[in-house]
Design a protein around this motif. Structure first.
Motif, mmCIF file in Angstrom:
data_model
loop_
_atom_site.group_PDB
_atom_site.id
_atom_site.type_symbol
_atom_site.label_atom_id
_atom_site.label_comp_id
_atom_site.label_asym_id
_atom_site.label_seq_id
_atom_site.Cartn_x
_atom_site.Cartn_y
_atom_site.Cartn_z
ATOM 1 N N TYR A 159 15.608 77.881 44.109
ATOM 2 C CA TYR A 159 15.464 78.477 42.641
ATOM 3 C C TYR A 159 16.487 79.656 42.660
ATOM 4 O O TYR A 159 16.881 79.882 41.440
ATOM 5 N N ALA A 160 16.579 80.407 43.749
ATOM 6 C CA ALA A 160 17.661 81.401 43.929
ATOM 7 C C ALA A 160 18.940 80.903 43.790
ATOM 8 O O ALA A 160 19.881 81.518 42.622
ATOM 9 N N VAL A 161 19.376 79.874 44.314
ATOM 10 C CA VAL A 161 20.562 79.440 44.083
ATOM 11 C C VAL A 161 20.721 78.808 42.542
ATOM 12 O O VAL A 161 21.926 78.935 42.059
ATOM 13 N N ARG A 162 19.761 78.165 42.002
ATOM 14 C CA ARG A 162 19.922 77.773 40.608
ATOM 15 C C ARG A 162 20.211 79.156 39.791
ATOM 16 O O ARG A 162 20.932 79.225 38.725
ATOM 17 N N TYR A 163 19.458 80.390 40.082
ATOM 18 C CA TYR A 163 19.627 81.363 39.494
ATOM 19 C C TYR A 163 21.125 81.895 39.479
ATOM 20 O O TYR A 163 21.702 82.307 38.392
ATOM 21 N N VAL A 164 21.788 81.847 40.654
ATOM 22 C CA VAL A 164 23.016 82.289 41.006
ATOM 23 C C VAL A 164 24.074 81.404 40.238
ATOM 24 O O VAL A 164 24.805 81.766 39.518
ATOM 25 N N THR A 165 23.728 80.108 40.116
ATOM 26 C CA THR A 165 24.493 79.050 39.609
ATOM 27 C C THR A 165 24.604 79.472 37.919
ATOM 28 O O THR A 165 25.668 79.115 37.508
ATOM 29 N N ARG A 166 23.691 80.051 37.518
ATOM 30 C CA ARG A 166 23.522 80.130 36.059
ATOM 31 C C ARG A 166 24.375 81.656 35.713
ATOM 32 O O ARG A 166 24.951 81.776 34.876
ATOM 33 N N LEU A 167 24.293 82.463 36.819
ATOM 34 C CA LEU A 167 24.882 83.577 36.525
ATOM 35 C C LEU A 167 26.383 83.387 36.510
ATOM 36 O O LEU A 167 27.182 84.017 35.835
ATOM 37 N N MET A 168 26.774 82.497 37.602
ATOM 38 C CA MET A 168 27.999 82.077 37.591
ATOM 39 C C MET A 168 28.762 81.399 36.403
ATOM 40 O O MET A 168 29.953 81.815 36.005
ATOM 41 N N ALA A 169 27.892 80.617 35.872
ATOM 42 C CA ALA A 169 28.258 79.859 34.517
ATOM 43 C C ALA A 169 28.388 81.040 33.318
ATOM 44 O O ALA A 169 29.213 80.881 32.483
ATOM 45 N N LEU A 170 27.432 81.959 33.534
ATOM 46 C CA LEU A 170 27.391 83.173 32.581
ATOM 47 C C LEU A 170 28.838 83.940 32.487
ATOM 48 O O LEU A 170 29.379 84.542 31.669
ATOM 49 N N ARG A 171 29.063 84.178 33.713
ATOM 50 C CA ARG A 171 30.456 84.853 34.117
ATOM 51 C C ARG A 171 31.557 84.226 33.416
ATOM 52 O O ARG A 171 32.345 84.925 32.656
ATOM 53 N N GLU A 172 31.645 82.920 33.181
ATOM 54 C CA GLU A 172 32.737 82.260 32.409
ATOM 55 C C GLU A 172 32.215 82.303 31.069
ATOM 56 O O GLU A 172 33.464 82.603 30.304
ATOM 57 N N ASP A 173 31.163 82.257 30.542
ATOM 58 C CA ASP A 173 30.778 82.601 29.021
ATOM 59 C C ASP A 173 31.471 83.949 28.550
ATOM 60 O O ASP A 173 31.865 84.123 27.361
ATOM 61 N N LEU A 174 31.320 84.939 29.638
ATOM 62 C CA LEU A 174 31.897 86.424 29.161
ATOM 63 C C LEU A 174 33.309 86.558 29.024
ATOM 64 O O LEU A 174 33.691 87.276 28.324
ATOM 65 N N ARG A 175 34.104 85.624 29.618
ATOM 66 C CA ARG A 175 35.460 85.749 29.453
ATOM 67 C C ARG A 175 35.732 85.339 28.000
ATOM 68 O O ARG A 175 36.678 85.818 27.772
ATOM 69 N N ALA A 176 35.038 84.476 27.278
ATOM 70 C CA ALA A 176 35.380 84.278 25.821
ATOM 71 C C ALA A 176 34.798 85.274 24.952
ATOM 72 O O ALA A 176 35.147 85.226 23.708
ATOM 73 N N ARG A 177 33.884 86.376 25.428
ATOM 74 C CA ARG A 177 33.600 87.288 24.513
ATOM 75 C C ARG A 177 34.487 88.687 24.941
ATOM 76 O O ARG A 177 33.884 89.658 24.417
ATOM 77 N N VAL A 178 35.613 88.546 25.382
ATOM 78 C CA VAL A 178 36.358 89.637 25.638
ATOM 79 C C VAL A 178 36.700 90.460 24.239
ATOM 80 O O VAL A 178 37.130 89.717 23.227
ATOM 81 N N PRO A 179 36.427 91.602 24.013
ATOM 82 C CA PRO A 179 36.685 92.411 22.708
ATOM 83 C C PRO A 179 38.200 92.466 22.491
ATOM 84 O O PRO A 179 39.126 92.581 23.400
ATOM 85 N N GLU A 180 38.496 92.315 21.396
ATOM 86 C CA GLU A 180 39.821 92.083 21.002
ATOM 87 C C GLU A 180 40.547 93.480 21.162
ATOM 88 O O GLU A 180 40.195 94.706 20.888
ATOM 89 N N GLY A 181 41.598 93.250 21.900
ATOM 90 C CA GLY A 181 42.517 94.813 22.225
ATOM 91 C C GLY A 181 41.741 95.465 23.414
ATOM 92 O O GLY A 181 42.252 96.568 23.959
#
Length: 384
Positions: free
Chosen positions: A203-225
């Motif tokens: 379950y810890a590995v699954r949690y880390v896997t979700r964090l890693m996926a979330l990391r990619e989601d955050l790239r798309a949320r970069v504030p303009e400028g």
């Protein structure tokens, strides 16, 4: 005279070994007495242990607004560091002042307290406030506790100058820093029957896997400028621990992780996403096998960032005081975002370089202290 007085006071402050694990009370009482002797209105706010405190003082008229000069009194440990001299006995050589905390950030504190003697002689039309906090190095705990006290007292400066070591550059933004340890409690058993246990490591590995996926989601949320490097909110996995034998279902595991939000809404996004993943996915599956299974997250520190603002009176004021044409952002964190959340315009500017902070033979140059004193003296002229 002012420079020598600052060097002398810095020497005294360095002799207080205010490592974050230890008390800072002697230093706070010393500085409180100095401000009180100038006629300052002072408050000392202690922590729950009674061994640490924040000093808040004010000079000038007792009216709303004014300028806050803020620094943290705690320093990082010197354990296992190879110093050329006693880190808690200031040493001067070749125009440099060596000692733990010289740049991070007792040099700024010394300069403000010495300059307070000058402020006390001026017909101030706006107050000058001083905040010297505890435990910045371990989660900005002193500043977090200070904010509600200021709200209770009805004290709200218009502008805050945080004197972290920036080589007197004007800094208008930095990322936040949020650190956690998430612990998983499952059910041990023999490795030959994995379905009869709840493997905390899995379950810890699954949690880390979700964090890693979330990391990619955050790239798309970069504030303009965004001017940060990298420009988006980052997530880092600092450690994964669990298990003690190849053939045993892991009963306990834990994950150390952190993220550095570029904007406050990312802080909420990450926390809410991971909390929902635990409550809606992981825990129901764990408890279907073992009702006592659990997941808990310990917050080691949540320090909000300093968000660059299009309108920032603190930035404009300090840029004028130091003769800067613009302002930068930095990767390291400070207490600045906490004061920004309180509604102040905030800037980070102080003597010394972050490159020397936390290292053996930490130093601040006398030239940098002179530049800081010059900025503070010109600030006084703006307040009369």
């Amino acid at each position: 005279m002012t420079l020598q007085a600052t060097v002398d006071l810095l020497d005294r402050l360095i002799a207080y070994p205010t490592v974050s694990t230890d008390s800072n009370l002697e230093l706070i009482i010393d500085l409180s007495g100095r401000l009180q002797s100038l006629g300052a209105r002072t408050h000392i706010f202690g922590d729950e242990t009674g061994s640490k405190a924040t000093l808040f003082g004010s000079l000038g008229p007792d009216v709303p607004g004014g300028v806050l000069l803020s620094g943290h009194s705690d320093v990082v440990p010197v354990t296992d560091q190879d110093w050329s001299s006693d880190p808690f006995q200031m040493r001067q050589a070749d125009g440099l002042l060596y000692g733990r905390g010289t740049c991070d950030m007792k040099g700024f504190i010394a300069a403000t307290v010495v300059m307070a003697e000058h402020y006390a002689t001026l017909p101030l039309k706006r107050p000058v406030h001083f905040a010297f906090t505890y435990d910045e190095e371990t989660g900005c705990l002193g500043a977090q506790a200070l904010i509600p006290e200021l709200n209770r007292l009805g004290i709200k400066p218009d502008i805050a100058i945080i004197g972290e070591p920036t080589e007197m550059r004007v800094i208008e933004g930095h990322k936040g820093c949020c650190e956690y340890t998430t612990r998983f409690e499952g059910l041990e058993g023999h490795g030959s029957s994995p379905d009869l246990g709840v493997n905390a490591a899995e379950y810890a590995v699954r949690y880390v896997t979700r964090l890693m996926a979330l990391r990619e989601d955050l790239r798309a949320r970069v504030p303009e400028g965004s001017r940060f490097d990298p420009p988006y909110t980052t997530i880092n996995i600092g450690g994964i621990r669990g298990g003690h034998a190849h053939n045993v279902i892991v009963g306990k595991a834990e994950v150390d992780w952190e993220f550095r939000p570029v904007q406050t809404r990312d802080l909420r996004f990450v926390k809410e996403t991971m909390e929902a993943f635990i409550e809606q996915d992981l825990l129901p599956q764990m408890r279907a096998v073992y009702p006592q299974a659990d997941i808990s997250t310990e917050t080691l520190g949540e320090v909000v960032g300093l968000e660059p603002m299009s309108e920032n009176a603190a930035r404009d004021l300090v840029a004028g005081l130091v003769g800067a044409n613009g302002a930068d952002v930095v990767p390291f964190g400070t207490e600045a975002g906490l004061f920004q959340q309180m509604g102040m315009d905030v800037v980070v500017c102080g003597p010394g370089s972050i490159a020397q902070a936390h290292k053996p033979d930490e130093f601040v140059s006398i030239d940098q202290l002179e530049s800081c004193l010059g900025m503070l003296e010109r600030l006084g002229q703006k307040l009369v």
